[in-house]
Design a protein around this motif. Structure first.
Motif, mmCIF file in Angstrom:
data_model
loop_
_atom_site.group_PDB
_atom_site.id
_atom_site.type_symbol
_atom_site.label_atom_id
_atom_site.label_comp_id
_atom_site.label_asym_id
_atom_site.label_seq_id
_atom_site.Cartn_x
_atom_site.Cartn_y
_atom_site.Cartn_z
ATOM 1 N N ARG A 158 -22.835 53.534 10.288
ATOM 2 C CA ARG A 158 -24.039 53.214 9.541
ATOM 3 C C ARG A 158 -23.944 53.677 8.086
ATOM 4 O O ARG A 158 -24.409 52.992 7.168
ATOM 5 C CB ARG A 158 -25.252 53.845 10.219
ATOM 6 C CG ARG A 158 -26.593 53.409 9.639
ATOM 7 C CD ARG A 158 -26.815 51.902 9.754
ATOM 8 N NE ARG A 158 -26.765 51.434 11.127
ATOM 9 C CZ ARG A 158 -27.832 51.430 11.933
ATOM 10 N NH1 ARG A 158 -28.989 51.879 11.514
ATOM 11 N NH2 ARG A 158 -27.708 50.961 13.166
ATOM 12 N N ILE A 189 -30.189 55.527 8.411
ATOM 13 C CA ILE A 189 -29.298 55.949 9.501
ATOM 14 C C ILE A 189 -30.077 56.399 10.742
ATOM 15 O O ILE A 189 -29.467 56.770 11.734
ATOM 16 C CB ILE A 189 -28.361 57.090 9.044
ATOM 17 C CG1 ILE A 189 -29.158 58.374 8.787
ATOM 18 C CG2 ILE A 189 -27.552 56.686 7.832
ATOM 19 C CD1 ILE A 189 -28.283 59.599 8.562
ATOM 20 N N ALA A 192 -29.229 54.699 14.079
ATOM 21 C CA ALA A 192 -27.880 55.055 14.517
ATOM 22 C C ALA A 192 -27.875 56.468 15.105
ATOM 23 O O ALA A 192 -27.221 56.723 16.126
ATOM 24 C CB ALA A 192 -26.897 54.957 13.362
ATOM 25 N N THR A 260 -29.874 50.017 18.514
ATOM 26 C CA THR A 260 -28.785 49.589 17.633
ATOM 27 C C THR A 260 -28.830 48.093 17.386
ATOM 28 O O THR A 260 -28.472 47.615 16.315
ATOM 29 C CB THR A 260 -27.423 49.974 18.236
ATOM 30 O OG1 THR A 260 -27.352 49.490 19.591
ATOM 31 C CG2 THR A 260 -27.232 51.470 18.228
ATOM 32 N N ILE A 266 -29.561 46.713 7.459
ATOM 33 C CA ILE A 266 -29.446 47.956 6.706
ATOM 34 C C ILE A 266 -29.930 47.740 5.305
ATOM 35 O O ILE A 266 -29.591 46.758 4.634
ATOM 36 C CB ILE A 266 -27.968 48.430 6.647
ATOM 37 C CG1 ILE A 266 -27.378 48.478 8.043
ATOM 38 C CG2 ILE A 266 -27.847 49.766 5.976
ATOM 39 C CD1 ILE A 266 -28.084 49.401 8.980
#
Length: 271
Positions: A158, A189, A192, A260, A266
């Motif tokens: 990530r 993040i 993740a 996930t 992102i």
């Protein structure tokens, strides 16, 4: 005209897929079935009858509660340690350039690549040399060695997909390191880390080999199950406990999968 529908898989491929799934999951279903059997001494098929009394028996067994409590404590603390150290390692490897970076990355990943018995023997030897008595803490340290890898792998992937321009922009706008981490890095993040933590918890909760070498006289739930299979008192109780282990490990893995999958976007990606 070209059809927009996806091509259908050959029937042989479907049969092979269903056969593989059956091979993997039918033994788990048998565990569930034998948790309800009326037979106490052996595994008869088909079961002579079905009952719910083994759930009451399991509930009233103090040794089951002691083992379950120990497993939950160990898995929780090992996961916390793994999330802290795994995230710091991932940040250093993904955001810095220094001599030996790839070697460090390999060393972080190595514990999960080694056979569990090698890790267990190494840890037991280290604890003996350091004159550290086997306890709850030695189990936690043993589990943390491979839990860190799971968190590290999720976090480093990530970090590498998060645009460095976001961090630079945050610093240019006057944010300090803590503010940048809290408002820029952590939101990117977080999924993740959550997924890595869930997987680490599941791995720790059902770990057997490393625990055998680091537990001393204590018994986590998987170790308790192993001992009960060798010297059974009430066989169906072991199956009831196995159902709990399946559920406790399956749910974190399922959550990690969805987290996930939904967290694939992102911030700053592609900029």
């Amino acid at each position: 005209m070209h059809s927009n529908s996806s091509p259908k898989a050959p029937w042989l491929l479907k049969v092979a897929a269903f056969g593989g799934l059956a091979f993997l999951h039918l033994p788990i279903l048998l565990i569930f079935v034998y948790a309800f059997t009326t037979e106490e001494k052996s595994y008869q098929w088909p079961p002579p009858g079905f009952t719910l009394r083994w759930f009451e028996v399991t509930w009233n067994r103090p040794d089951v509660w002691e083992a379950l409590t120990l497993s939950l404590k160990v898995a929780s603390l090992a996961t916390i340690i793994a999330m802290i150290l795994g995230t710091l390692c991932a940040a250093a490897v993904s955001r810095s350039r220094f001599f030996g970076r790839e070697t460090i990355s390999l060393l972080v990943i190595l514990p999960i690549a080694l056979p569990g018995i090698i890790t267990g023997i190494a840890l037991r030897s280290a604890f003996n040399l350091a004159d550290i008595p086997f306890s709850y803490w030695t189990i936690v340290l043993g589990h943390a060695t491979f839990c860190i890898v799971v968190v590290y792998n999720n976090a480093v992937a990530r970090f590498r997909r998060t645009s460095g321009a976001l961090i630079e922009a945050s610093m240019d706008l006057g944010a300090n390191s803590f503010q940048t981490f809290r408002h820029v890095i952590l939101p990117n993040i977080a999924t993740a880390l959550l997924a890595g933590g869930m997987l680490a918890f599941a791995l720790s909760f059902d770990e057997v080999i490393v625990t055998t070498f680091t537990a001393g006289q204590q018994a986590t739930l998987p170790i308790w199950m192993l001992e009960e299979l060798v010297r059974p008192r009430q066989r169906p109780v072991t199956n009831v406990v196995a159902m709990v282990v399946v559920l406790v490990t399956f749910l974190p893995i399922l959550i990690a999968y969805y987290v996930t999958r939904e967290g694939s976007h992102i911030g700053g990606q592609g900029k």
